[in-house]
Design an enzyme around this catalytic site. Structure first.
Site, short mmCIF file in Angstrom:
data_model
loop_
_atom_site.label_atom_id
_atom_site.label_comp_id
_atom_site.label_asym_id
_atom_site.label_seq_id
_atom_site.Cartn_x
_atom_site.Cartn_y
_atom_site.Cartn_z
N GLU A 153 0.86 -1.18 0.00
CA GLU A 153 0.00 0.00 0.00
C GLU A 153 0.90 1.23 0.00
O GLU A 153 1.94 1.25 0.65
CB GLU A 153 -0.90 0.00 1.24
CG GLU A 153 -1.99 -1.03 1.13
CD GLU A 153 -2.87 -1.12 2.38
OE1 GLU A 153 -2.89 -0.17 3.17
OE2 GLU A 153 -3.52 -2.16 2.54
N CYS A 261 -1.77 -6.87 6.72
CA CYS A 261 -1.11 -8.10 6.27
C CYS A 261 -0.17 -8.73 7.30
O CYS A 261 -0.41 -9.85 7.74
CB CYS A 261 -0.37 -7.82 4.97
SG CYS A 261 -1.50 -7.46 3.62
#
Ligand code: NAD
Length: 443
Positions: A153, A261
């Site tokens: 990201e 994550c």
């Protein structure tokens, strides 16, 4: 090629948009009606640099569209990506209900041969479950492929369009050839398209994230040892990093890793290992060190105010009546993602200790409201957050925080105290300017 992407979150939206950018016809599907309505009206529901522009270009060229209609998405497409969430269940294992739910729906609406590609991060063996879920609903032929996603990201577009490698897990040559065709425009030489068996592909994603999380916890642990020995982590880090076997990437001490994550993937791998009789001792320690690290900055703040400087005699907590300014809320720069962000632990600790908290983040304030509601003050200008503050805590290393006007900061603050959770400031300069400075593992 005609592609459907099921799940239009960070991964699905970037995947769909980038595949449209490389010339495919892509339909992005999500069950979240609000999200799809926003996308249809040109509003991107997440912050990711460069994404809005790419979405605009590809929708206007007719290569990218959005829907909540699963039947339409499946019937129109030859390749169907599953990119739904795989959040941790109560025991730490990946919750596969969204993946298998999507697979059953895909099976229900199939109208011919399809390649079903799992992009969500899923434990080894999930492809078999996806295959069984689809098979229970259709008599058409299909292949299930594992194609884990490695994008970061904040740099997701670049990562997707110029990947270090593409991992593809298949169990037959037809699916392998189709997947190679799909990815060759991104990796023209084709040398970094890694075709392997499905279970190895599923495992590669977990092993990669576990390695990165390990590097972070390792350097954080080394920084704590440095702090207790009066050694300096900056020097140690440099001394290590120039060794090509070690390198500099992911060797920055800080306030712990967060995001959607690393925390969940490390937990899930520990759980999977346990289920198969392996005690993942290193990974359990990686998690434990990270939990400790998320609490470090608030502990340092509490200790500072307990030591007397600015201690309020009448209150029980040394932080009662104090205002702490926090710069940076998202789990890392260039994203608005607050999932498992260290800022959440830090701010909750400060509030519990009686402090008032003023925050500023360039893009994550709206997300932050979901966590803190009206318990903290949200300031849209960075310097406004530090007005009258007794300390400034830098939690996320956004580039706009790197070279602020320290003289102005000193004028605005009630006390010139900085807790630099990312070691982005020059401690010598700051001390010269009259600040009390704390970093992570810096002597
Ligand atoms: P996300 O929560 O941002 O998005 C998931 C989307 O799936 C949501 O919009 C949700 O509404 C949708 N969804 C759920 N069930 C659905 C269904 N049955 N049909 C259609 N849509 C459905 O999640 P994310 O961050 O994009 O992550 C997706 C997966 O990719 C996870 O497994 C994650 O671990 C993995 N991954 C994430 C990243 C990252 O940086 N975010 C990077 C690599 C891999």
């Amino acid at each position: 090629m005609k592609i459907a992407v099921i799940g239009t979150g960070y991964v699905g939206l970037v995947t769909g948009t980038c595949l449209a950018e490389s010339g495919n016809n892509v339909i992005c599907m999500d069950i979240d009606e609000r999200k799809i309505a926003l996308l249809k009206s040109g509003i991107v529901p997440i912050y990711e640099p460069g994404l809005e522009e790419l979405i605009k270009r590809n929708t206007s060229h007719g290569r990218l569209s959005f829907t909540t209609d699963m039947a339409k998405a499946v019937m129109m497409s030859d390749f169907i990506f599953i990119a739904v969430g795989t959040p941790p269940g109560e025991d730490g294992s990946a919750d596969l209900k969204y993946v298998t739910g999507a697979a059953r729906k895909i099976g229900k609406y199939m109208n011919g041969y399809k390649v079903v590609i799992n992009k969500s991060t899923v434990p080894v063996g999930t492809a078999d479950k996806v295959r069984a879920a689809i098979k229970s609903k259709t008599h058409y032929k299909f292949d299930v492929v594992s194609n884990p996603e490695f994008l970061k990201e904040g740099a997701a577009i670049e990562d997707f369009l110029k990947p270090d490698r593409v991992v593809i897990g298949v169990d037959n040559s037809r699916a392998a050839a189709l997947m190679e065709d799909l990815y060759t425009p991104l990796l023209r030489k084709g040398d970094r398209i890694l075709i392997m068996d499905i279970r190895s592909a599923e495992m590669t994603k977990y092993a990669s994230n576990a390695m990165l999380a390990t590097k972070i916890s390792f350097i954080n642990e080394i920084s704590s040892i440095c702090a207790s020995l009066d050694a300096d982590i900056d020097s140690v880090r440099k001394g290590m990093g120039y060794d090509r076997r070690i390198g500099f990437e992911f060797l920055f001490p800080g306030v712990g890793y967060g995001g959607s994550c690393f925390p969940k993937d490390v937990k899930a791998l520990v759980r999977t290992a346990k289920e198969h009789g392996v005690d993942a001792k290193v990974l359990k320690s990686v998690e434990a060190v990270n939990e400790q690290q998320k609490n470090l900055l608030s502990t340092m703040i509490l200790q500072h105010f307990s030591r007397g400087a600015g201690k309020s005699r009448n209150s029980r907590s040394p932080l009662a009546g104090k205002t702490i300014a926090v710069w940076g809320l998202s789990f890392k720069p260039k994203t608005d993602d607050m999932r498992e962000a260290p800022s959440v632990v830090i701010i909750e600790n400060l509030l519990r200790a009686g402090a008032a908290v003023n925050v500023h983040d360039p893009v994550a304030m709206q997300e932050a409201r979901k966590f803190f509601k009206n318990k903290i003050k949200y300031l849209h200008v960075d310097y406004d957050a530090i007005k009258g503050a007794d300390a400034l805590a830098v939690v996320t290393e956004w580039s706009e925080f790197r070279t602020p006007d320290f003289r102005k900061i000193k004028r605005l603050m009630n006390r010139p105290v900085i807790f630099d959770g990312r070691n982005i400031y020059n401690k010598v300069e700051l001390r010269k300017l009259g600040f009390i400075y704390y970093g992570i593992g810096r002597n």
